[in-house]
Each structure stands twice: as C-alpha cells, then as structure tokens.
Design an enzyme around this catalytic site. Structure first.
Site, PDB file in Angstrom:
ATOM      1  N   ARG A   1       0.885  -1.179   0.000  1.00 40.15           N
ATOM      2  CA  ARG A   1       0.000   0.000   0.000  1.00 40.15           C
ATOM      3  C   ARG A   1       0.916   1.220   0.000  1.00 40.15           C
ATOM      4  O   ARG A   1       1.712   1.414   0.917  1.00 40.15           O
ATOM      5  CB  ARG A   1      -0.897  -0.003   1.239  1.00 40.15           C
ATOM      6  CG  ARG A   1      -1.618   1.321   1.436  1.00 40.15           C
ATOM      7  CD  ARG A   1      -2.726   1.264   2.449  1.00 40.15           C
ATOM      8  NE  ARG A   1      -3.883   0.570   1.898  1.00 40.15           N
ATOM      9  CZ  ARG A   1      -5.105   0.615   2.428  1.00 40.15           C
ATOM     10  NH1 ARG A   1      -5.334   1.310   3.529  1.00 40.15           N
ATOM     11  NH2 ARG A   1      -6.102  -0.037   1.867  1.00 40.15           N
TER      12      ARG A   1
ATOM     13  N   HIS B   1      -7.315   0.727  -6.391  1.00 42.04           N
ATOM     14  CA  HIS B   1      -7.508  -0.144  -5.221  1.00 42.04           C
ATOM     15  C   HIS B   1      -8.147  -1.454  -5.723  1.00 42.04           C
ATOM     16  O   HIS B   1      -9.313  -1.743  -5.431  1.00 42.04           O
ATOM     17  CB  HIS B   1      -8.403   0.570  -4.210  1.00 42.04           C
ATOM     18  CG  HIS B   1      -8.371  -0.016  -2.835  1.00 42.04           C
ATOM     19  ND1 HIS B   1      -7.579  -1.103  -2.494  1.00 42.04           N
ATOM     20  CD2 HIS B   1      -9.047   0.318  -1.696  1.00 42.04           C
ATOM     21  CE1 HIS B   1      -7.776  -1.389  -1.220  1.00 42.04           C
ATOM     22  NE2 HIS B   1      -8.651  -0.546  -0.713  1.00 42.04           N
TER      23      HIS B   1
ATOM     24  N   GLN C   1     -10.063  -4.054  -3.500  1.00 42.42           N
ATOM     25  CA  GLN C   1     -11.372  -3.593  -3.021  1.00 42.42           C
ATOM     26  C   GLN C   1     -12.468  -3.945  -4.025  1.00 42.42           C
ATOM     27  O   GLN C   1     -13.539  -4.428  -3.660  1.00 42.42           O
ATOM     28  CB  GLN C   1     -11.326  -2.065  -2.809  1.00 42.42           C
ATOM     29  CG  GLN C   1     -12.612  -1.499  -2.266  1.00 42.42           C
ATOM     30  CD  GLN C   1     -12.912  -2.017  -0.869  1.00 42.42           C
ATOM     31  OE1 GLN C   1     -12.074  -1.926   0.010  1.00 42.42           O
ATOM     32  NE2 GLN C   1     -14.095  -2.570  -0.653  1.00 42.42           N
TER      33      GLN C   1
ATOM     34  N   ASP D   1     -17.258   6.949  -1.716  1.00 41.98           N
ATOM     35  CA  ASP D   1     -16.055   6.825  -0.889  1.00 41.98           C
ATOM     36  C   ASP D   1     -15.810   8.197  -0.265  1.00 41.98           C
ATOM     37  O   ASP D   1     -16.467   9.189  -0.637  1.00 41.98           O
ATOM     38  CB  ASP D   1     -14.889   6.379  -1.791  1.00 41.98           C
ATOM     39  CG  ASP D   1     -13.605   6.060  -1.030  1.00 41.98           C
ATOM     40  OD1 ASP D   1     -13.651   5.957   0.221  1.00 41.98           O
ATOM     41  OD2 ASP D   1     -12.554   5.921  -1.676  1.00 41.98           O
TER      42      ASP D   1
ATOM     43  N   CYS E   1     -16.264   1.345   0.521  1.00 40.74           N
ATOM     44  CA  CYS E   1     -15.080   0.528   0.852  1.00 40.74           C
ATOM     45  C   CYS E   1     -14.710   0.636   2.324  1.00 40.74           C
ATOM     46  O   CYS E   1     -14.033  -0.238   2.850  1.00 40.74           O
ATOM     47  CB  CYS E   1     -13.914   0.923  -0.033  1.00 40.74           C
ATOM     48  SG  CYS E   1     -13.341   2.612   0.208  1.00 40.74           S
TER      49      CYS E   1
ATOM     50  N   ARG F   1     -13.314  -9.008   1.475  1.00 38.93           N
ATOM     51  CA  ARG F   1     -11.883  -8.756   1.213  1.00 38.93           C
ATOM     52  C   ARG F   1     -11.088 -10.003   1.584  1.00 38.93           C
ATOM     53  O   ARG F   1     -10.169 -10.410   0.876  1.00 38.93           O
ATOM     54  CB  ARG F   1     -11.388  -7.557   2.053  1.00 38.93           C
ATOM     55  CG  ARG F   1     -11.954  -6.194   1.678  1.00 38.93           C
ATOM     56  CD  ARG F   1     -11.404  -5.694   0.355  1.00 38.93           C
ATOM     57  NE  ARG F   1      -9.953  -5.583   0.347  1.00 38.93           N
ATOM     58  CZ  ARG F   1      -9.248  -4.557   0.829  1.00 38.93           C
ATOM     59  NH1 ARG F   1      -9.876  -3.512   1.323  1.00 38.93           N
ATOM     60  NH2 ARG F   1      -7.928  -4.541   0.762  1.00 38.93           N
TER      61      ARG F   1
END
Ligand code: CP
Ligand code: NVA
Length: 306
Positions: free
Chosen positions: A104, A131, A134, A220, A260, A288
């Site tokens: 990340r 991402h 996700q 988001d 998310c 996830r």
C-alpha cells in the site's frame, strides 16, 4: 517463468476473474464450515504499508494464515523504506526472502518499479490511482446478492479517486456500466484511470441522474489518504454529493449500497443509508478476506481444481 502481479484491475482477464470469484466462494464456504485448507503452507507474505489500514492489513494477514502461510508487516517508519532505500533495491531483497508481496503506497509508479524488480508476485493493496483488491471484494459481494454483474449499472457518486478508477477498469474488463457524478473540477481522467475509452462509463453533472435506476450505488470519502491538505476545500466542493435516502429511492428498488470504508456519516453518505436496508457494507468488508485468499492462491499456484 514470468511472474504474475496484480497491480491494477485489468491485470486479470475476464476468464481469470470468473475463476477467482468462483474460487473465493468455494474457499469462503470451506472456511465457514471450519474446514482446514492450507495450500500455502510455508509460504510467506510480506505486507508493506506506507499509508494507514485496518481492513487491508487484517484481511491479508488473517487470509495468508488461514491458508497455512505467514505474514510479515513492514511500514515506512520502521524500515529502511522510510530512509530513502531505493524501491528497486528493496524489491530485490524482499522478494528473495518471501513468496508474495502486498504493497500500500502513494504513486502507482512506486509499485510498478517494485514489481519490475521483484522475483515474486506483487499485489496492489491501494495506491493513489487504484484499489483493485477492493473492487474484487465489491464484485464478489454484488454477485452474491444479485448474480452476474454483466450489463448492470453501478452509480459512483463523489470523488474520481483510486476506488472510482478501479470500478471503471472493472467495467471494461467485465462488461458493465458505471454512471459517474463528481463535482466540477474532480472529473475522471481517462488516462490516469488506465481506461481504453468512454465505452463503459457516462458522466452526470447531477448525482441524482447518475443514481437513477442503478443496480448499485457506491461512494467513498471526499478526501483520500495523501490529499489531506485539500480537506477543507473538498468539504465545500462535495457538499451536494452525499448519498442519502432520496438518492437511494431513485435507484433501482432493489439497489445495493456499498462503501469501501472507513466512512464518514454525514459527509459522503447519510447514516440512514449506510446503516439502512440497501447497505451491504459489512459483507463487502468481509469479502476482502475471501477474495484475497483466492487471489493469493491463484498468483502462487495458478488454477487449482479441488
Ligand atoms: N477499504 C480499505 O482498504 O480499508 P483499510 O484502509 O482499512 O485497509
Ligand atoms: N479512497 C480512499 C480509500 C481508503 C480505503 C483512500 O485512498 O484513502
């Protein structure tokens, strides 16, 4: 043999994705039934975090352990990464001591450079641009609740950020449509999103029009990690881009709501939406774990038949 990475969504083909979604459901069912499944015993995952995380760290660390392997956590502050060691050198060393790496970080370029010097598969655990893990989880959640996503409409309300870009890539690979509504000045950048063109998305000035008839409404945070300096301006610019009950009313009657997480109730989403009947955010977060287990297995072992 060429090493297979997952640096952006389109690194996997439709056929590979279909396999991973099926496999994730198989792995999930086995896990829910308390059956031990250790295809990755003795394998080591290194997780590198240059930004904060709850879900990504937890799901990768728990996931590799549940598959029989182990995880090592590195962050910028506690490693030489934060003291200027070139990413290419770090990739050489880390990939000689491990079987799989999850990163990340900030710019996509960092993870691309790492992968170019890695002997083992590299997974994008979020960059400024994408991402992909996700959206794997989000689409698995969609499939579980509503069946195949092909031909369906996803409404994206808010910032054209890493999660939005990944939805747009997914729409191209899996053949569905995204209706995007962002405030002026925050529109999708086709090249930055890594898209072939406009075939699978449409932009709407009015977020209500974007949500109209959608099978899934998603959003988001207004300010992503790394953009904190813009927070005050963004709070003003995004004020009319909240997913609220009125917006869910205009979507399909059985529309899902996803986020998310982490979420800011009262900003990008109203509390009665994220905590309401359309919301599947907890299934989404849980997935996830399951989908990334299928991804790790696929990157290390290829297609498994049992
Ligand atoms: N959704 C997500 O990636 O959460 P974390 O930032 O907690 O990992
Ligand atoms: N767009 C958000 C997602 C967090 C999981 C960010 O990059 O901060």
């Amino acid at each position: 043999m060429e090493v297979k990475h997952f640096l952006q969504f389109k690194d996997l083909s439709r056929k590979e994705l279909d396999y991973i979604f099926d496999r994730a459901r198989w792995i999930k069912a086995k896990f829910k039934d308390y059956q031990q499944y250790w295809p990755l015993s003795d394998r080591t995952l290194v997780m590198i975090f240059e930004k904060a995380s709850t879900r990504t760290r937890l799901s990768f660390e728990a996931g590799i352990q549940q598959l029989g392997g182990s995880a090592i956590y590195l962050n910028t502050q506690d490693s030489q990464l934060g003291r200027g060691e070139p990413v290419e050198d770090a990739a050489q060393v880390i990939s000689r001591m491990s079987d799989l790496v999850m990163i990340r970080t900030f710019e996509q370029d960092i993870i691309e450079r790492f992968a170019a010097h890695s002997r083992v598969p590299v997974i994008n655990g979020l960059t400024n641009e994408y991402h992909p893990c996700q959206i794997l989880a989000d689409i698995l959640t969609f499939i579980e609740h509503k069946g195949p996503i092909q031909g369906k409409t996803v409404a994206w309300i808010g910032d054209s950020n890493n999660v939005c870009n990944t939805w747009l890539q997914a729409a191209e690979v899996l053949d569905f449509n995204v209706h995007v509504s962002t405030p002026p000045g925050y529109e999708v950048e086709v090249e930055r999103a890594g898209l072939y063109g406009h075939a699978h998305f449409e932009e709407f000035a009015d977020p209500m029009q974007a949500a109209k008839g959608a099978d899934l409404v998603t959003t988001d945070v207004w300010t992503s990690m790394g953009f904190e300096a813009e927070n005050e301006v963004r709070l003003r610019d995004f004020a009319d881009w909240q997913v609220d009950a009125e917006m869910m009313q205009i979507a399909d009657k059985k529309a899902l709501f996803m986020h998310c997480l982490p979420a800011h109730r009262g900003e990008e989403v109203a509390a009665d939406v994220i905590d309401g009947p359309h919301s599947v955010v907890w299934d989404e977060a849980e997935n996830r774990l399951h989908v990334q287990k299928a991804l790790m297995e696929y990157l290390l072992l290829g297609k498994v038949t049992q």
